[in-house]
Design a protein around this motif. Structure first.
Motif, PDB file in Angstrom:
ATOM      1  N   THR A 191       0.850  -1.185   0.000  1.00 21.02           N
ATOM      2  CA  THR A 191       0.000   0.000   0.000  1.00 21.02           C
ATOM      3  C   THR A 191       0.888   1.237   0.000  1.00 21.02           C
ATOM      4  O   THR A 191       2.052   1.187   0.404  1.00 21.02           O
TER       5      THR A 191
ATOM      6  N   ARG B 166      -3.397   3.956  -2.089  1.00 19.17           N
ATOM      7  CA  ARG B 166      -3.728   2.569  -2.435  1.00 19.17           C
ATOM      8  C   ARG B 166      -3.966   1.815  -1.139  1.00 19.17           C
ATOM      9  O   ARG B 166      -3.101   1.775  -0.252  1.00 19.17           O
TER      10      ARG B 166
ATOM     11  N   LYS C   9      -7.935   2.062  -5.135  1.00 20.42           N
ATOM     12  CA  LYS C   9      -7.079   3.199  -5.446  1.00 20.42           C
ATOM     13  C   LYS C   9      -7.936   4.457  -5.419  1.00 20.42           C
ATOM     14  O   LYS C   9      -9.039   4.471  -5.972  1.00 20.42           O
TER      15      LYS C   9
ATOM     16  N   TRP D  49      -3.073  10.753  -3.329  1.00 22.00           N
ATOM     17  CA  TRP D  49      -3.260   9.493  -4.033  1.00 22.00           C
ATOM     18  C   TRP D  49      -2.984   8.381  -3.027  1.00 22.00           C
ATOM     19  O   TRP D  49      -1.989   8.403  -2.297  1.00 22.00           O
TER      20      TRP D  49
ATOM     21  N   TYR E 180     -12.869   6.736  -6.369  1.00 17.85           N
ATOM     22  CA  TYR E 180     -12.361   5.413  -6.008  1.00 17.85           C
ATOM     23  C   TYR E 180     -12.447   4.485  -7.211  1.00 17.85           C
ATOM     24  O   TYR E 180     -13.441   4.499  -7.951  1.00 17.85           O
TER      25      TYR E 180
END
Length: 813
Positions: free
Chosen positions: A537, A558, A587, A556, A611
């Motif tokens: 991540t 993840r 993401k 940004w 998303y």
């Protein structure tokens, strides 16, 4: 005079400690009341705590700090969408437990299913809460991660604040935080003595009590103790079959913390917490109004044929009555036995902080043990089609180590950082003696001995290792760049399954597999299944302070929810035929603005997000349990607005709005329990939105995601009227939640929910005594805490609380 006052306070502190006919609770109450009496007596000479109004020099918005980045920061300076909730806001809203927090957080939807939580933030959350199945929204009690949904619902007592972080938080909080994080912070001990006592009474025979005391024990050692209880003795409705009250509840617990500061650079905090929760919310299933289920007395011959009717069965039993479980009143049930869910949660935490000069070292050790018991009828009928008696358990050990850059470092204004490692060992599952019985399992309780049942006994052991780092650097004047990454390795071992009780040779002259084929693949010799998932991540954020009071950010992220086995899905075939689902990957891109205006009298925060979700995990309901699948992909777009203002002295207004549009961009194997011309009355789906593409499946691509209301919001007003006889605090809250679907085939809709809560609080001039009158859900809104849908048992719901009201009286030292 001092001794007299202290003695009087000691008596008052323990007046509410009445022993009841529950031995397991009495021992705790005796010890708690003795300790609180001593601490309260020592607090008598100190004045009551300074109120928030007195502590503020002017009527300005108070700065609120959060730990969204694992260290204390002003919430307005954090480039994350975070909703800080103060203790006063919790009390004024009537949110007495964690499953009611959604009233304060637009874009958040909380369900209470069986005896655990299903929490969604911005449309992301778990559709199943089986033991050993971790959520998409991580819940923390102080510094300890709670992996079990059964332990995620607890009373909010002695709380110092709650932070709700929206969006993936995979770098600092790890996997299983794709939807967000809920951090519940409880009060730490203080060396200044103090005590708070509160008792109350509400409708439905509800008694409440809260006791909190803190103070110095010896030099450098302080302790606190919190005890709470809520006992609702009368139900919201009744069971039309047994005549008993339905939806009673009892919650109580105790928390004790010890703080030791041997040196100026060393801080050691040890805490222990035990909570007991008994509730029927999330159980007590009832058919939705106007719906008549095809089930309601099992799979009986003569009611179908070979034409696709799911009731067709070769079981050679006489049906006990006409088919069809029906609606029996919003708060009524018709179970063969009253549903009940009981959870016990024990938590121990040891947190050690040491200033090494070059960095602050932090060690967080946690141990938890959760036991749960849920007894309920899945068919919501008096016939006992599926009588479920679940025994749940979860034992968890975790260790986290951190190095954090010091605030006093020469480079602190230009760069800060954190490096950490995390380990978790979790053992969770069902059994021993978790039973599935009833006609639908082939064991009608009215016709065969109680020794005939399916035994659900399984276990998932999760071992997780992770390392992470994050740094924030000043890259240009008033501009910061944050980079973070985390790498996790999860390993899960799944053993056990569903076994036939030894008393069953055959049923009705038929082999057991002909009666209950779902269990045939699972035997006592079923081998275990093991899988390993590496997870990465990251987080990238850029923020700029336009002024001291205006900050914008772009991020940004993840996030990943770990792959997992479905423990309750073993009824669909055990480990051999129930493979794990793949990790869920999210993401996100988010842009936001946080600002304060008019000399800190007005606060306006904005955010917008997108998303992209892959391998969304979804639970399909099957006879006797669930089965996890991956729902391919989904996309979510949305925005949020939060406004808080002090227009005149003593008046605070706030307004929050969330807009969410989430849809499945690929979900071709969605469950479809009600195809056209189904054998169900009340399904009301002549032309379904979910296009059928097989036997009880449909293509939900392009349809709305479940439990993602397009609009939600709240309004709150708090007005304090000072007077010579004390302050009067008037508070009102309104929360709105748009309708949404519980299942992807769009056959069951949650109605629009409007909740109105209000309270009036009087505090005497010395601020030592207060009296509060309160009401929750004053409009009597009827809405679901849980929805269920299956081929045999139709569309069922469990209700949220009705209108409640009462009073509380408090003393503060």
């Amino acid at each position: 005079m001092t001794n007299k006052n202290s003695k009087s306070v000691g008596r008052s502190a323990t007046d509410g400690c009445r022993l009841r006919n529950r031995p397991e609770r009495n021992a705790i109450l005796i010890a708690a009341c003795a300790a609180i009496g001593l601490l309260a007596a020592s607090a008598a000479n100190s004045g009551p705590a300074e109120s928030a109004a007195e502590s503020a020099a002017t009527d300005q918005l108070v700065e609120i700090t959060v730990t969204a980045q694992r260290h204390v920061e002003n919430a307005q300076k954090v480039p994350i969408s975070v909703v800080p909730i103060t203790p006063d806001a919790i009390i004024n809203s009537g949110a007495l437990s964690t499953d009611q927090l959604a009233q304060l957080v637009p874009g958040m939807q909380m369900g209470h299913e069986i005896n655990g939580a299903t929490t969604f933030i911005r449309g992301i959350g778990p559709s199943s809460n089986g033991t050993g199945e971790e959520s998409s929204v991580a819940v923390y009690l102080d510094d300890i991660y709670i992996p079990d949904g059964n332990a995620s619902i607890f009373q909010l007592s002695a709380i110092s604040g709650i932070d709700v972080l929206k969006g993936p938080q995979g770098t600092l909080f790890g996997r299983n935080a794709t939807g967000g994080v809920v951090q519940v912070h409880t009060k730490d001990p203080t060396f200044d003595p103090g005590a708070d006592l509160e008792g109350g009474y509400g409708n439905y025979g509800t008694f409440t009590g809260n006791i909190y005391a803190t103070g110095k024990i010896i030099d450098n050692v302080a302790s606190n103790l919190a005890v709470w209880i809520s006992d609702q003795q009368h139900g919201w409705g009744h069971d039309v079959t047994t005549g008993q009250d339905a939806f009673t509840a009892e919650n109580w617990g105790v928390r004790n913390k010890w703080l030791w500061t041997p040196t100026s650079g060393t801080r050691i905090l040890f805490s222990g917490n035990f909570s007991y929760t008994r509730s029927e919310v999330g159980l007590g299933y009832n058919q939705i109004p106007r719906f008549v289920a095809a089930g309601g007395h099992g799979y009986c011959p003569g009611e179908g044929g070979n034409d696709g009717n799911p009731q067709s069965s070769p079981v050679a039993f006489a049906c006990p009555g006409p088919p069809g479980a029906t609606y029996v009143g919003w708060y009524n049930t018709q179970d063969i036995t009253n549903d009940v869910g009981v959870n016990k949660h024990t938590t121990l935490e040891l947190k050690m902080e040491q200033d090494f000069g070059f960095a602050k070292g932090v060690s967080i050790t946690g141990w938890q043990y959760v036991t749960g018991h849920a007894q309920f009828n899945q068919d919501s009928s008096p016939y006992g089609d599926v009588v479920t008696d679940l025994v749940q358990r979860d034992r968890n050990l975790s260790q986290e180590l951190q190095l954090i850059s010091p605030d006093g470092a020469p480079y602190a204004s230009r760069f800060n950082w954190i490096v950490g490692g995390f380990f978790m060992d979790d053992n969770a599952g069902y059994g021993p003696n978790a039973k599935l019985a009833g006609i639908a399992e082939g064991f009608p309780t009215a016709f065969v001995p109680s020794s005939f049942y399916l035994n659900l006994e399984d276990n998932v052991r999760t071992t997780s290792f992770a390392g992470y780092m994050q740094g924030t650097a000043l890259v240009a004047p008033d501009t910061h760049l944050t980079l973070g990454a985390r790498y996790t390795v999860d390993k899960r071992l799944f053993t056990g399954g569903v076994y036939f009780s030894s008393a069953i040779p055959q049923i009705g002259g038929l082999p057991v597999c002909a009666v209950a084929p779902i269990a045939c693949p699972t035997t006592s010799s079923t081998p275990g299944a093991e899988h390993r998932w590496p997870i990465g991540t990251y987080r990238v954020a850029l923020d700029h302070e336009f002024t001291d009071d205006i900050m914008g950010y772009l991020s940004w992220n993840r996030g990943v929810k770990s792959g997992q086995y479905d423990t309750f899905g073993t009824a669909a075939g055990g480990p051999a035929n129930n493979p794990p689902v793949s990790p869920e990957v999210l993401k996100s891109v988010e842009v936001g603005l946080k600002s304060e205006w008019l000399d800190h009298h007005l606060q306006v925060n904005l955010s917008a997000f997108h998303y992209d979700v892959k391998n969304l995990q979804f639970a399909v309901i099957v006879a006797g349990g669930t089965k996890l699948i991956n729902a391919a992909g989904a996309k979510v777009n949305g925005g949020e607005l939060a406004v808080k203002v002090i227009p005149v002295s003593h008046l605070t207004l706030s307004a929050d709005l969330s807009v969410i549009y989430g849809h499945y961009d690929s979900f071709e194997n969605a469950p479809d329990y009600f195809p056209p011309n189904a054998y169900y009355l009340g399904s009301q789906i002549p032309t379904p939105s979910c296009r059928p593409n097989g036997t009880y499946t449909c293509n939900a691509s392009g349809l709305d995601m479940i439990r993602a209301p397009h609009y939600s919001g709240n309004l709150a007003a708090d007005y304090v009227i000072p007077s010579s006889v004390g302050d009067f605090d008037l508070n009102a809250n309104w929360s709105y939640t748009d309708s949404f679907f519980w299942f992807p085939d769009q056959s069951m809709r949650q109605p629009v929910v409007n909740l109105f809560n209000a309270s009036v609080k009087w505090t005497n001039p010395s601020r030592r005594y207060d009296l509060r009158l309160w009401g929750a859900n004053l409009s009597g809104a009827q809405y679901y805490s849980a929805g269920s849908e299956s081929i045999a048992y139709g569309q069922q719901f469990s209700p949220e609380p009705p209108r409640t009201f009462g009073f509380t009286a408090g003393m503060h030292f």
